[in-house]
Design a protein around this motif. Structure first.
Motif, PDB file in Angstrom:
ATOM      1  N   ILE B 110      49.933  42.414  43.216  1.00 34.55           N
ATOM      2  CA  ILE B 110      49.089  42.975  42.153  1.00 34.55           C
ATOM      3  C   ILE B 110      48.483  41.851  41.317  1.00 34.55           C
ATOM      4  O   ILE B 110      47.305  41.899  40.949  1.00 34.55           O
ATOM      5  CB  ILE B 110      49.900  43.956  41.282  1.00 34.55           C
ATOM      6  N   ARG B 113      45.614  40.611  43.133  1.00 41.22           N
ATOM      7  CA  ARG B 113      44.473  41.524  43.017  1.00 41.22           C
ATOM      8  C   ARG B 113      43.782  41.361  41.671  1.00 41.22           C
ATOM      9  O   ARG B 113      42.568  41.494  41.573  1.00 41.22           O
ATOM     10  CB  ARG B 113      44.942  42.977  43.184  1.00 41.22           C
ATOM     11  N   MET B 114      44.592  41.076  40.641  1.00 30.80           N
ATOM     12  CA  MET B 114      43.988  40.870  39.317  1.00 30.80           C
ATOM     13  C   MET B 114      43.149  39.600  39.286  1.00 30.80           C
ATOM     14  O   MET B 114      42.281  39.444  38.434  1.00 30.80           O
ATOM     15  CB  MET B 114      45.085  40.796  38.256  1.00 30.80           C
ATOM     16  N   TYR B 115      43.435  38.688  40.195  1.00 28.61           N
ATOM     17  CA  TYR B 115      42.599  37.485  40.332  1.00 28.61           C
ATOM     18  C   TYR B 115      41.491  37.710  41.346  1.00 28.61           C
ATOM     19  O   TYR B 115      40.916  36.766  41.867  1.00 28.61           O
ATOM     20  CB  TYR B 115      43.456  36.288  40.728  1.00 28.61           C
ATOM     21  N   ARG B 116      41.239  38.969  41.655  1.00 28.88           N
ATOM     22  CA  ARG B 116      40.152  39.380  42.547  1.00 28.88           C
ATOM     23  C   ARG B 116      40.328  38.890  43.972  1.00 28.88           C
ATOM     24  O   ARG B 116      39.358  38.672  44.691  1.00 28.88           O
ATOM     25  CB  ARG B 116      38.789  38.929  42.010  1.00 28.88           C
TER      26      ARG B 116
END
Lengths: 356, 358
Positions: B110, B113-116
């Motif tokens: 996750i 994902r927050m770092y794209r």
């Protein structure tokens, strides 16, 4: 745009994933289902089927879902942001490429969806009510939609306050107080203000003094002199706007409009909306009750003509969209304020808080 | 302003802080900090509690806005271009927060994902990092069951998710067992060798001593200037001497080049390493004999001190120490250990601190 939405999606998924892992959440849903079932059975037993059971059952369940939703949602949303700060997980998400708006919106959507789960599990009972008949599709659609929006508003206020206030317990309590102010506070203000600003009303009554049968068989009517009494009436008509901000009134007013052939309500929405609408009508401060003139002029005495519920409802203006708009603005501003307060690099910190 | 528009990672984009200050209502947490951390180096950030280390790191990590001054992290301004900085900077906070109910692997995915990172890439990266910090076996456990040291490693892995060129580590070694500390050191050295900039704050100065290539001292929210550090070095520093059995006490020899000074050896406080003591009687005898030998080679008596671990002698600098060791060995003393009582960083820290009090 898509990457902004996917950021919201990441936060939403994260929040929901954490929630569904807790056992407490399922216990809460179970208790909720049991309560709705109980209410359904009680309504079923207390209503006469011929009354158009469906409408009352449906509206009763929906009001109950609103009640429980407003009781549960603050607890589920009121510590979304400051709770993360306390747990030390806020700052670690803030140093990622996630934007503050995505974080706040994701948390709001998670709180809203969680609240909607309560509506979801009550669907079987609502379905049962609909099957009992007498609930038009329009009422179903409008009431469910308005309820969903109201739950969203409470979720937004909760998440917003959790970003504005530092301490989780405090923000949860303030969320509850906000809900209470809207649900009960508006009622109190409405009642007290109405009573406090009462007007003096005068009513003139003309009665029949003598009734003689004349020689030609015609009645001779002698009217008594007008009797004037004065009394005070509460002026609720000044304050009906206050009730527009009540979530129960918003739901009722939006979904109301179903009456039977005698003009009486067939569900709790209309039954709630009518007295609230009634408050829009100013009391007659100089009423004359003439029980004599009509008789003297050869008519029959006119009884007092009370308007039916339907007539009251149809002669007054709907308020639900004003109330709903106020709520939506309230929720949106809470979210915006929270976003501004949570944005980093932070210029100022709430007293006693650690950013990490 | 170097590297302003360079997008690449690594070389030439370290940390630059000039005259930064930050206060919280009444408390001036950081008064004036100026420092530079070069790519490829491990810079130690050292200071007593409340000296502003964490506040400084929060400003570098784009979380806190400085009141004044100028910061560049990986070539970007954390206030005006937080997104640019975040894409290149990994931060390991001193508070160990983690999503308690989520598994270790999911936490890293996750974060990725927050770092794209795309979903597949985030999953791959999570596996790599689990392996890197040795949490693979705990990958499916919720993070709440992790021990402090394991959380520390998870936190480090999280800071590395997006392969940052600048690493900010706030007390990374606290809670780690010795083996994990060695692993951390090796890992940080490797990361620095790859051209990354590593800034580490820690209280475990001995730990930093072994890996830091540069040091920045903070005191009362002010970074200590190089001159003040140099000035703090003029005093005597305690060295610990151990000998198997002192040589025969002979007549006092000629001067050994040990500068005579009335300064007492630096206050040793607690010694860095615990020595294994022989039977108390023989150890004391050895220490006494060693002290005699030191006096014999011309060390003034006031520069020799003993504590529960053995003997400390005050020396001025490395040359002074070398001369003393030569003299002892020449005298036939069987020196088994001759080393500074404190690491370089620790000694400077103590010197600066003592300087404040006088």
């Amino acid at each position: 745009m898509t990457s902004y939405l996917s950021g919201i999606g990441i936060v939403l998924a994260l929040e929901l994933r954490q929630r569904v892992r807790g056992v407490g959440w399922y216990v809460l849903l179970g208790v909720f289902v049991a309560l709705v079932a109980l209410i359904t059975v009680l309504l079923w037993l207390s209503l006469d089927v011929s009354d158009g059971l469906g409408g009352f059952l449906f509206s009763g369940i929906l009001f109950f879902v609103l009640l429980l939703g407003t009781l549960v949602t603050p607890a589920l949303s009121g510590n979304a942001i400051n709770g993360d700060r306390d747990a030390g997980t806020l700052a670690t998400t803030q140093v990622t490429l996630l934007r503050t708006g995505q974080l706040v919106l994701g948390k709001f959507l998670a709180a809203w969806l969680t609240a909607l789960a309560f509506l979801l599990v009550s669907l079987p009972f609502l379905g049962f009510a609909v099957l009992s008949g007498g609930v038009p599709a329009g009422t179903i659609a409008v009431s469910v939609l308005v309820l969903a929006v109201e739950l969203g508003v409470i979720a937004a206020i909760g998440v917003g306050l959790s970003g504005i206030l530092t301490r989780p317990l405090f923000s949860i309590v303030v969320t509850y107080l906000t809900v209470a102010a809207l649900s009960i506070g508006t009622l109190i203000v409405f009642t007290l203000a109405g009573v406090a600003t009462s007007s003096e009303a005068r009513s003139t009554t003309i009665d029949v003094q003598f009734l003689e049968e004349g020689p030609d068989g015609a009645d001779t009517v002698t009217c008594s002199p007008p009797q004037v009494t004065t009394y005070t009436v509460p002026r609720f008509d000044y304050y009906w706007g206050v009730l527009a901000a009540n979530p129960y009134v918003v739901l009722a007013d939006a979904a109301a409009g179903q009456f039977d052939s005698r003009g009486e309500p067939v569900d709790l929405f209309s039954a709630t909306a009518v007295p609230v609408r009634q408050a829009q009508i100013a009391p007659d401060l100089d009423a004359t009750f003439d029980y004599c003139s009509d008789l003297r002029d050869g008519g029959t005495p006119a009884g007092e003509q009370f308007p039916t519920s339907r007539e009251v409802f149809e002669s007054t203006v709907p308020t639900w969209f004003v109330g709903l708009a106020i709520h939506v603005v309230l929720g949106a501003s809470a979210l915006l304020w929270a976003t501004a307060r949570t944005r980093t690099p932070a210029a100022r910190l709430p007293r006693g808080s650690r950013i990490a | 302003m170097r590297g302003c528009d360079r997008k690449g990672r690594g070389v030439g984009e370290g940390i630059e802080v000039v005259g930064v200050s930050r206060s919280f209502s009444a408390v001036q947490a950081v008064r004036s900090v100026t420092l530079t951390a070069e790519p490829g180096s491990i810079t130690a950030l050292i200071g007593p509690n409340g000296s502003g280390k964490t506040t400084l790191l929060l400003m570098l990590a784009t979380l806190l806005r400085p009141d004044a001054g100028h910061i560049r992290v990986a070539g970007h301004d954390p206030v005006r271009q937080p997104g640019e900085v975040r894409a290149r900077m990994g931060w390991m906070p001193d508070i160990l927060g983690s999503w308690a109910s989520l598994p270790v692997r999911a936490t890293l995915e996750i974060t990725g994902r927050m770092y794209r990172l795309p979903r597949a890439a985030a999953r791959r990266r999570a596996e790599e990092l689990l392996d890197l910090v040795g949490l693979t076996e705990l990958a499916t456990q919720p993070t709440r069951v992790l021990s402090r040291g394991q959380k520390q490693r998870l936190s480090l892995a999280r800071a590395l998710v997006h392969d940052p060129s600048v690493l900010l580590l706030d007390e990374p070694a606290s809670g780690l067992d010795p083996a994990a500390r060695v692993d951390l050191r090796v890992l940080l050295q490797r990361l620095a060798q790859e051209g990354r900039t590593v800034l580490v704050s820690s209280h475990v100065l001995a730990e930093l001593d072994e890996m830091a290539t540069a040091a920045v001292y903070l005191d009362g929210g002010v970074s200590v200037s190089a001159e003040r550090i140099a000035a703090s070095r003029v005093g005597l520093r305690p060295w610990r001497v151990r000998a198997v059995a002192a040589g025969p006490v002979g007549p006092v020899g000629p001067g050994t080049g040990v500068a005579g000074s009335a300064d007492a050896p630096g206050s040793p406080g607690s010694a860095g390493s615990a020595g294994s003591a022989d039977a108390p009687g023989s150890a004391e005898r050895d220490t006494a004999a060693l002290a005699d030998a030191l006096r014999a080679v011309g060390v003034p008596a006031e520069r020799i001190r003993t504590d529960h671990l053995g003997l400390l002698v005050g020396v001025r600098d490395e040359a002074d120490a070398a001369a003393l060791l030569t003299a002892l060995v020449t005298r036939g003393v069987a020196v088994s250990s001759f080393a500074p009582a404190f690491g370089e960083l620790e000694q400077t820290f103590l010197d600066l601190h003592r300087g404040d009090r006088t």
